[in-house]
Design an enzyme around this catalytic site. Structure first.
Site, short mmCIF file in Angstrom:
data_model
loop_
_atom_site.label_atom_id
_atom_site.label_comp_id
_atom_site.label_asym_id
_atom_site.label_seq_id
_atom_site.Cartn_x
_atom_site.Cartn_y
_atom_site.Cartn_z
N ASP A 130 0.86 -1.18 0.00
CA ASP A 130 0.00 0.00 0.00
C ASP A 130 0.90 1.24 0.00
O ASP A 130 1.48 1.58 1.03
CB ASP A 130 -0.91 0.01 1.25
CG ASP A 130 -1.99 -1.07 1.20
OD1 ASP A 130 -1.77 -2.10 0.52
OD2 ASP A 130 -3.04 -0.88 1.85
N LYS A 193 -6.91 3.27 -3.41
CA LYS A 193 -7.33 3.27 -2.01
C LYS A 193 -7.53 4.71 -1.58
O LYS A 193 -6.76 5.59 -1.97
CB LYS A 193 -6.24 2.57 -1.19
CG LYS A 193 -6.38 2.64 0.31
CD LYS A 193 -5.32 1.76 1.00
CE LYS A 193 -5.23 2.03 2.49
NZ LYS A 193 -4.16 1.27 3.15
N LYS A 229 -10.27 0.08 -2.53
CA LYS A 229 -10.18 -0.09 -1.07
C LYS A 229 -10.46 1.21 -0.35
O LYS A 229 -9.59 2.09 -0.28
CB LYS A 229 -8.78 -0.61 -0.69
CG LYS A 229 -8.56 -0.73 0.82
CD LYS A 229 -7.21 -1.37 1.15
CE LYS A 229 -6.90 -1.28 2.64
NZ LYS A 229 -5.56 -1.80 2.99
#
Lengths: 293, 293
Positions: A130, A193, A229
């Site tokens: 991430d 995300k 996400k």
């Protein structure tokens, strides 16, 4: 680069419309189980320790010993220094190890240092990285810099899954969110995300909707699926169910799996478990019915 | 010059939950008639979800309320007495029109309710000395017992003496640092509906006192079965109602106190102002502290 502008009022009204659906009984139970399987169980704090990571991994594999039919979560999300331990604890369980890297949460170091960070996490056994987008460069219009960074990090991932955190709470407008999403997707993101969880507002339904719509446009244009996400601020089971409705009605059933949709959360899982206990027993639950962490 | 008579503004009676006055989520109302059968007002017909929300509010307010100094709880209970005194006329009028016995009976009930609040305001920083103890032990220890708050207590107020009954059950509970979810008199709900205004203006922190109006058959079992409730205080219950409370409470071992108090007994000051009425709503903690070694 997109020249469309997002209709703020319409997006917010549409996002709000997903919150009026009534999801009860069996559909609620199925929804809650699906939410559990999509959770990236997260701990990203200065005070994280081996003990914390151990209890988190335990909970990830077996969310609730009293509810053995509840599936394990999708992944555990930790800082790079805990990847090796998490890898070892989760071996054979099917739960993935995700690591934030690239100077999370600010991203304010040079690219070389970010790449070292990313490679270390991959080396330690992270399945998913991430990364944080360079918001400073993005907001000053240096899109090439942002894009080059993501491409370089994607390469450093060496085939592992890359999620790009846009940190929408710092992007000011929905138009910027669209632009950042398109940029991240073009540069090789497997997932986009919303947030680090360290900036308010974190994930909201409207901002997630804008990103889902961008994923949809990309899919319609290229046939390539991108994952989504939302992270930070989703702590109630009811909110998570509303997100699922939004995903279904925006992208369709294909995205309703942990392969394409994740919740970045720490306290959400316990609320989901409490709701499942409530469905099982018919009684309202207490905080001590689930384990901490 | 206007020839038409002025239309009075009628009050909309609502619930009192978490320091605010929400309508019941169920949207239902109950009609209140006066002693002659004439429609007087409508109150909320609270549902189990209102009860659930009230328990959430009470739980989140509990640690803060228990942590306040006993002296501060004294001040707030006394402030409630002050505010009730200021509304004495309104309460007397409402009680006189709905409860048989007329004006004199109503005035007596309101006065007794004010006195009861003053009495427990006094006890808030003193009951610890009465219920706690410095224990004599035959070993080198300093041994003492202190009374601590139980947590969240649900109260079922009696149907008769709608104001005095409510205050008599509520005061000992909050005096000890507990938070309360109270179901008011089913037969005469107006006093409960107005009492929220006393709490709202008396510096009672949000969530410490939550007041519901509604029907016992619907709410008693939910209250008793709710795992996040630590104790129940009830009065004026039938045998069947008592059984419902005790059976449900067995699940998480919450403490159930059902008092048998009728008519004149509500006005018996020696009994009703006794600190022992606080005892069921505290946990005794005994501490062994090494000394003389």
């Amino acid at each position: 680069m997109s020249i469309r502008t997002v209709d703020k009022v319409a997006v917010e009204a549409r996002a709000a419309s997903f919150q009026t659906r009534s999801i009860k009984n069996e559909s609620k139970r199925q929804g809650l189980l699906m939410v559990t399987s999509m959770v990236d169980l997260t701990t990203l704090e200065g005070k994280d320790s081996a003990a914390k990571v151990r209890s988190l991994c335990q909970k990830a594999m077996l969310p609730d010993a009293a509810l053995p039919h509840v599936p394990s979560v999708a992944a555990v999300c930790v800082y790079p220094r805990w990847v090796e331990l998490a890898r070892e604890l989760l071996a054979g369980s099917g739960v993935k190890v995700a690591s934030v890297a690239s100077a999370f949460p600010s991203g304010q170091v040079d690219l070389a240092t970010k790449l070292v960070d990313v490679r270390a996490a991959v080396q330690a056994g992270a399945d998913e990285i991430d990364m944080v987008m360079h918001r400073g460069a993005f907001l000053s219009g240096q899109y090439e810099v942002v894009s080059a960074e993501i491409r370089a990090i994607k390469e450093a991932c060496g085939g592992q899954h890359l999620k790009v955190i846009l940190e929408t709470g710092e992007l000011e407008t929905y138009d910027n969110v669209v632009r950042a999403s398109e940029l991240a997707i073009a540069a090789g993101a497997d997932f986009i995300k919303t947030s680090t969880g360290k900036v308010q507002p974190a994930a909201t339904m409207p901002v997630t909707l804008v990103m889902l719509e961008t994923i949809r446009s990309h899919f319609l244009a290229t046939g390539q699926m991108i994952g989504m996400k939302p992270a930070g601020g989703i702590s109630r089971a009811k909110d998570a169910l509303h997100y699922l409705v939004m995903v279904k009605e925006t992208l369709g059933d294909a995205w309703l799996s942990a392969k394409w949709f994740r919740f970045g959360a720490s306290s959400l899982l316990n609320d989901v478990l409490l709701q499942l206990h409530r469905l099982e027993s018919g009684q309202y639950t207490a905080y001590y019915d689930v384990t901490e962490s | 010059m206007s020839t038409s008579a002025r239309l009075g503004v009628l009050k909309t009676y609502k619930l009192f939950v978490n320091g605010a006055f929400p309508r019941t989520e169920s949207g239902r109302t109950l009609a209140v008639v006066d002693t002659k059968g004439k429609l007087l007002a409508h109150v909320c017909h609270g549902s189990r979800k209102d009860l659930r929300n009230a328990v959430v509010a009470a739980r989140s307010a509990a640690p803060g309320w228990a942590k306040r100094s006993a002296y501060n709880r004294t001040q707030i209970l006394y402030r409630m007495a002050e505010m009730l005194e200021g509304k004495a006329e309104e309460f007397t009028r409402v009680l006189a029109s709905t409860v048989p016995g007329g004006n004199r009976r109503a005035a007596k009930e309101v006065a007794a309710a004010i006195d009861r609040l003053v009495a427990f305001a006094g006890w808030a920083d003193k009951f610890g000395q009465v219920l706690g103890n410095n224990n004599q032990v035959a070993a080198p220890f300093y041994n003492f017992t202190v009374a601590e708050a139980l947590g969240v207590v649900c109260i079922v107020a009696p149907s008769e003496e709608p104001l005095l009954g409510l205050v008599s059950l509520l005061a000992p509970v909050i005096c000890a640092g507990n938070t309360a979810v109270l179901l008011g008199s089913e037969a005469h709900p107006l006093a409960t509906a107005i009492f929220g205004e006393v709490c709202a203006t008396a510096d009672v922190p949000a969530g410490v006192v939550n007041l519901l109006t509604g029907k016992r058959p619907e709410l008693l079992a939910v209250m008793a079965g709710h795992r996040d409730v630590d104790g129940i205080s009830a009065a004026g219950c039938s045998k069947a109602e008592r059984t419902i409370l005790e059976l449900g409470a067995a699940e998480n071992l919450k403490r159930v106190t059902v008092e048998k108090i009728n008519g004149p007994a509500w006005y018996h000051e020696t009994k009703m102002h006794a600190p022992y009425r606080i005892q069921p709503f505290v946990e005794m903690k005994t501490i062994w502290h090494p000394s003389g070694v």
